[in-house]
Write a protein that holds these residues in place. Structure first.
Motif, PDB file in Angstrom:
ATOM      1  N   GLY A 491      -0.562  12.517 -12.343  1.00 35.53           N
ATOM      2  CA  GLY A 491      -1.954  13.415 -11.986  1.00 35.53           C
ATOM      3  C   GLY A 491      -3.013  12.538 -11.490  1.00 35.53           C
ATOM      4  O   GLY A 491      -4.103  13.195 -11.882  1.00 35.53           O
ATOM      5  N   MET A 492      -2.793  11.236 -11.469  1.00 37.18           N
ATOM      6  CA  MET A 492      -4.026  10.184 -11.191  1.00 37.18           C
ATOM      7  C   MET A 492      -5.029  10.762 -10.097  1.00 37.18           C
ATOM      8  O   MET A 492      -4.579  10.860  -8.862  1.00 37.18           O
ATOM      9  CB  MET A 492      -3.688   8.966 -11.085  1.00 37.18           C
ATOM     10  N   PHE A 493      -6.308  10.763 -10.367  1.00 44.82           N
ATOM     11  CA  PHE A 493      -7.361  11.079  -9.199  1.00 44.82           C
ATOM     12  C   PHE A 493      -7.334   9.864  -8.340  1.00 44.82           C
ATOM     13  O   PHE A 493      -7.582   8.858  -8.801  1.00 44.82           O
ATOM     14  CB  PHE A 493      -8.408  11.420 -10.045  1.00 44.82           C
ATOM     15  N   TRP A 494      -7.439   9.991  -6.988  1.00 43.43           N
ATOM     16  CA  TRP A 494      -7.461   9.241  -6.124  1.00 43.43           C
ATOM     17  C   TRP A 494      -7.837   9.886  -4.778  1.00 43.43           C
ATOM     18  O   TRP A 494      -7.184  10.212  -4.148  1.00 43.43           O
ATOM     19  CB  TRP A 494      -6.038   8.168  -6.013  1.00 43.43           C
ATOM     20  N   LYS A 506      -9.015   9.417 -16.585  1.00 41.95           N
ATOM     21  CA  LYS A 506     -10.086   8.544 -15.637  1.00 41.95           C
ATOM     22  C   LYS A 506      -9.540   7.938 -14.620  1.00 41.95           C
ATOM     23  O   LYS A 506      -8.206   7.414 -14.647  1.00 41.95           O
ATOM     24  CB  LYS A 506     -10.480   7.188 -16.822  1.00 41.95           C
ATOM     25  N   ALA A 507     -10.180   8.020 -13.485  1.00 47.28           N
ATOM     26  CA  ALA A 507      -9.561   7.723 -12.199  1.00 47.28           C
ATOM     27  C   ALA A 507      -9.221   6.094 -12.348  1.00 47.28           C
ATOM     28  O   ALA A 507     -10.127   5.344 -12.772  1.00 47.28           O
ATOM     29  CB  ALA A 507     -10.385   8.093 -10.854  1.00 47.28           C
ATOM     30  N   PRO A 508      -8.093   5.523 -11.654  1.00 45.32           N
ATOM     31  CA  PRO A 508      -8.046   4.117 -11.526  1.00 45.32           C
ATOM     32  C   PRO A 508      -9.330   3.485 -10.761  1.00 45.32           C
ATOM     33  O   PRO A 508     -10.023   4.004  -9.851  1.00 45.32           O
ATOM     34  CB  PRO A 508      -6.490   3.962 -10.593  1.00 45.32           C
ATOM     35  N   GLU A 509      -9.383   2.156 -11.027  1.00 44.44           N
ATOM     36  CA  GLU A 509     -10.591   1.417 -10.362  1.00 44.44           C
ATOM     37  C   GLU A 509     -10.389   1.335  -9.082  1.00 44.44           C
ATOM     38  O   GLU A 509     -11.258   1.115  -8.046  1.00 44.44           O
ATOM     39  CB  GLU A 509     -10.871   0.278 -11.357  1.00 44.44           C
ATOM     40  N   ASP A 510      -9.319   0.812  -8.799  1.00 44.75           N
ATOM     41  CA  ASP A 510      -8.890   0.602  -7.519  1.00 44.75           C
ATOM     42  C   ASP A 510      -7.281   0.855  -7.090  1.00 44.75           C
ATOM     43  O   ASP A 510      -6.697   1.353  -8.140  1.00 44.75           O
ATOM     44  CB  ASP A 510      -9.116  -0.900  -7.219  1.00 44.75           C
ATOM     45  N   GLU A 511      -6.921   0.501  -6.033  1.00 47.90           N
ATOM     46  CA  GLU A 511      -5.292   0.844  -5.697  1.00 47.90           C
ATOM     47  C   GLU A 511      -4.400   0.138  -6.489  1.00 47.90           C
ATOM     48  O   GLU A 511      -3.472   0.730  -6.863  1.00 47.90           O
ATOM     49  CB  GLU A 511      -5.267   0.626  -4.114  1.00 47.90           C
ATOM     50  N   LYS A 512      -4.889  -1.121  -6.988  1.00 45.60           N
ATOM     51  CA  LYS A 512      -3.893  -1.819  -7.627  1.00 45.60           C
ATOM     52  C   LYS A 512      -3.686  -1.192  -8.841  1.00 45.60           C
ATOM     53  O   LYS A 512      -2.491  -1.341  -9.418  1.00 45.60           O
ATOM     54  CB  LYS A 512      -4.512  -3.375  -7.763  1.00 45.60           C
ATOM     55  N   GLU A 513      -4.504  -1.144  -9.521  1.00 44.50           N
ATOM     56  CA  GLU A 513      -4.633  -0.219 -10.879  1.00 44.50           C
ATOM     57  C   GLU A 513      -3.866   1.064 -10.628  1.00 44.50           C
ATOM     58  O   GLU A 513      -3.169   1.363 -11.439  1.00 44.50           O
ATOM     59  CB  GLU A 513      -6.002   0.083 -11.529  1.00 44.50           C
ATOM     60  N   PHE A 514      -4.100   2.044  -9.589  1.00 43.37           N
ATOM     61  CA  PHE A 514      -3.407   3.131  -9.535  1.00 43.37           C
ATOM     62  C   PHE A 514      -1.827   2.688  -9.473  1.00 43.37           C
ATOM     63  O   PHE A 514      -0.820   3.526 -10.303  1.00 43.37           O
ATOM     64  CB  PHE A 514      -3.566   3.735  -8.005  1.00 43.37           C
ATOM     65  N   ALA A 515      -1.374   1.803  -8.723  1.00 42.43           N
ATOM     66  CA  ALA A 515       0.223   1.200  -8.653  1.00 42.43           C
ATOM     67  C   ALA A 515       0.510   1.023  -9.753  1.00 42.43           C
ATOM     68  O   ALA A 515       1.690   1.219 -10.133  1.00 42.43           O
ATOM     69  CB  ALA A 515       0.242   0.258  -7.444  1.00 42.43           C
TER      70      ALA A 515
END
Length: 580
Positions: A491-494, A506-515
Motif C-alpha cells: 500500500g505504498m504511497f506513490w 512513509k512514502a518512498p523517497e524515490d522510485e528506486k526506494e519504492f522498487a
C-alpha cells in the motif's frame, strides 16, 4: 446512439432470445422519497431528466454526475414488444441495483428486491401487451443507517480515506429474456478431475410429466461426451465422464463448452450454452492446492472502481484489461475487494486463467446485532448461487475487517452463521469468515499488515511456522493451525504526479526506494514455506488513495525497469511451491 455495455451479461448461461435495455432512460431525483405518493409509478408521469443506463447517477458517464446523497431515484423507459416475443414468458433481469428496488410494468408493481450487489429478475409476462410498454424503477439507497452493506462507498459527503464516490440505483445491465413456458432455470456444476467426471444439478421452471435434458460437452469444438436424462420437476442431479481431462489452472485456462437442450414430450423446448473448467481446490500441507498441486497465490487488491463509471466499467474491454494489467506484473489473481463483481469480469477471469476471491461489500452494515443477517445473508446467498460455476473463484470471503461499530463489538454469531451457510451452499471452496479481523471460524487464517520497515517485516515473517504465526489482534482472535495468508500488505504511497493523496506509511523517497521496498516486502512473504499467499494493496489508485501500481485511469506510474522488477519478484518460485 450506441448502446453502452451491450454485450451479453450472463455468459455462463447464454440464450439467443434476449434484448438489452441499456441506453437512455428518463430519470428523476426524489430527495423527499415522495415519488410514490406523487404518482411516479403511473406510466403517464413525466420525469425531467435523462440518464444513460447502466451508469449510476453519481458517475460522469451517466450524464447526471450528482454526487450528493441520493436517498431515492426513479427510472422510466418505454419498450415495444411484438406478438412473437409475448407468445411465451418474459423475464426482466437486473445485474445490480443499489439498494432497495421496486419495479412496475405499465403502472403495476411486479416485484421488489433488496441488495445493492446481487443480480435478480422478475417474470413480467402477465403485465405486458403487444406494442408499447412502460418500465418504471424506483431505487431507495440509505447508506448511513447501518442497515445495508455499502462497501467502499463513502459515508460522508466527500470521499475520504479508503472510501470513495457512492453508487445509487442501476449500475449493471438491464435486459429482457424471452423463455418458453417450461425452461431451464439453472445448472450447478461440480468437477472431479481425479475421476474424470462432471456432476450437474439441473433445475427447470414449469411442470410436465415428460421432460428430458440432453447435455453435450465440447473441448475446442470437438464433442467429448453427451448424455440425455429424464428430468424431475424442480431439480435433477446427474453425472458424466470425460476422457483425457484438460485441467483449468492459473495461466492455463482450459475450458469445456456445454450445450443443454431441454425436451418436453419429445419436442425441443429450450437451449442454453455454457462452459466449465476442471478445477478442484483443497487445503493440504498448510497450503492451497489446485488440482492436487500447491499454488502460491500471488494476488493483488482490486476494488472495481472506474474514474468515469464509478462501480461500472465503461466497457467490457475495461474489465478484461484490468486482469491483463495484473497478469502482466506477474500476479496470478486478485481479491475482489468490498464489492461483488459483475459476471462479465468473472467470465474474463475464467477465460484468462486468473484466480479470484469473491467478497461481499460488508462495510457500512452494523453487525453487532444478529438482526443484521436479514440484511446480509439473502444477498450473499444469491451471489453464491449465481457465481458457483466460475472456475476462477477459488474461495469466498463474506466479510472484510469487521471493526467495532459505534464502540460495539461484532456479534460473532453473525460471522459463524454466514460461514456455515456459505459452506452448506458451496462445500467445494475454502471460506475466510472475515479478512484481516476479527476471525471467528475460518478455513484460512489471514491478516493485514501495512508495516513499511522492511527489516521489521522480514524478521516478522521469517519467524512464521506451522504452529506460531504473527498475530495482529491476539486479544480478539486466535490462530488454529490453518493455512496462513497475508491478504493485505504494501500500500505504498506513490504519486509524484499529484500533490494530494495518501498511502500507507512513509512514502518512498524515490522510485528506486519504492522498487526495493516492494521487492523486500514481497520476498519476505514468498520465501517462507508456511505462508500460502499474499495480496498486495493495490492494482491501481482509487480517487484520493494513491497506492496503486497504476494510476486510477490505468496508466503507468513507474519506469519499465521498476515494472520488470515487480514482475520478476512476483514470478519467483515461492517457498510453498518448492515442497511439491
Amino acid at each position: 446512439m450506441n448502446i453502452p455495455r451491450s454485450e451479453y451479461p450472463r455468459p455462463q448461461f447464454f440464450r439467443d432470445s434476449w434484448q438489452c435495455l441499456n441506453g437512455e432512460w428518463d430519470f428523476a431525483f426524489d430527495f423527499g422519497k415522495s415519488g410514490k405518493d406523487r404518482g411516479y409509478f403511473k406510466p403517464e408521469t413525466k420525469f425531467d431528466k435523462k440518464i444513460l443506463v447502466p451508469f449510476c447517477p453519481e458517475s460522469k458517464l451517466s450524464g447526471i454526475e450528482c454526487k450528493d446523497f441520493l436517498n431515492s431515484v426513479w427510472y422510466k423507459r418505454t419498450i415495444t414488444l411484438t406478438e412473437e416475443q409475448l407468445k411465451n414468458r418474459v423475464l426482466l433481469h437486473f445485474g445490480a441495483v443499489d439498494y432497495y428496488c421496486t419495479v412496475a410494468i405499465n403502472g403495476e408493481i411486479c416485484g421488489s428486491h433488496k441488495g445493492g450487489y446481487s443480480s435478480f429478475c422478475f417474470e413480467i409476462t402477465k403485465y405486458l401487451h403487444v406494442g408499447e410498454n412502460t418500465i418504471t424503477v424506483n431505487a431507495v439507497d440509505e447508506q448511513r443507517n447501518g442497515k445495508q452493506p455499502r462497501g467502499k462507498q463513502c459515508g460522508g459527503y466527500y470521499s475520504a480515506g479508503c472510501d470513495y464516490t457512492r453508487t445509487t440505483g442501476i449500475w449493471q445491465t438491464v435486459w429482457l429474456e424471452f423463455v418458453p413456458e417450461i425452461y431451464l432455470k439453472s445448472v450447478k456444476i461440480i468437477t472431479d478431475y481425479k475421476n474424470n467426471s462432471v456432476s450437474f444439478t439441473a433445475k427447470v421452471d414449469g411442470e410436465s410429466s415428460n421432460m428430458s435434458l440432453l447435455t453435450r460437452i465440447f473441448f475446442e469444438g470437438e464433442l467429448q461426451a453427451e448424455k440425455e436424462v429424464s428430468l424431475n420437476c424442480g431439480s435433477t442431479p446427474y453425472s458424466m465422464t470425460v476422457d483425457n481431462v484438460r485441467l483449468w489452472e492459473p495461466g492455463n485456462p482450459n475450458l469445456y463448452d456445454v450445450e443443454y437442450i431441454l425436451y418436453v414430450d419429445g419436442k425441443m423446448m429450450d437451449k442454453v450454452q455454457s462452459y466449465f473448467g476442471f478445477r478442484t481446490v483443497t487445503l493440504e500441507n498448510h497450503a492451497i492446492y489446485i488440482n492436487g498441486k500447491p499454488v502460491y497465490q500471488r494476488l493483488v487488491l482490486d476494488q472495481g472502481f472506474y474514474p468515469d463509471g464509478i462501480y461500472t466499467a465503461p466497457s467490457d474491454a475495461d474489465l478484461k484489461r484490468d486482469i491483463e494489467l495484473s497478469m502482466a506484473l506477474g500476479f496470478n489473481g486478485a481479491r475482489l475487494h468490498e464489492k461483488m463483481f459483475e459476471e462479465r469480469y468473472l467470465y474474463w477471469a475464467d477465460r484468462l486463467g486468473y484466480i479470484v476471491w469473491g467478497e461481499h461489500a460488508n462495510w457500512g452494515l452494523d453487525i453487532t446485532t444478529y438482526e443484521s443477517l436479514a440484511n446480509f445473508l439473502p444477498e450473499w446467498m444469491e451471489t453464491l448461487e449465481r457465481d458457483f460455476n466460475h472456475p476462477s473463484i477459488v474461495g469466498w470471503c463474506p466479510f472484510n475487517e469487521t471493526w467495532d461499530y459505534n464502540h460495539r463489538r461484532q456479534d460473532d454469531r453473525v460471522l459463524y452463521t454466514v460461514y456455515q451457510v456459505t459452506k452448506a451452499i458451496d462445500s467445494t471452496r475454502p471460506v475466510i469468515d472475515t479478512s484481516g479481523n476479527f476471525h471467528v471460524i475460518t478455513d484460512i487464517y489471514d491478516i493485514h499488515d501495512y508495516e513499511q520497515d522492511t527489516e521489521i517485516f522480514t524478521k516478522r515473517y521469517a519467524a512464521v511456522t506451522k504452529d506460531e504465526v504473527y498475530e495482529t489482534f491476539p486479544d480478539r482472535q486466535r490462530y488454529g493451525g490453518q493455512p496462513y495468508f497475508v491478504s493485505e500488505y504494501g500500500g505504498m504511497f506513490w504519486a509524484p504526479y499529484e500533490k494530494d493523496g495518501w498511502g500507507y506509511g512513509k512514502a518512498p523517497e524515490d522510485e528506486k526506494e519504492f522498487a526495493n521496498r516492494y521487492a523486500s516486502l514481497t520476498k519476505a512473504l514468498m520465501d517462507n514455506e508456511n505462508i500460502c499467499a499474499f495480496c498486495y494493496t493495490q492494482l491501481y489508485d482509487v480517487e484520493q488513495e494513491k497506492n496503486g501500481l497504476y494510476t486510477y485511469d490505468r496508466k503507468q506510474k513507474f519506469s519499465p525497469e521498476t515494472y520488470e522488477l515487480i514482475r520478476s519478484v512476483n514470478q519467483a518460485v515461492a517457498g510453498i511451491e518448492k515442497k511439491k
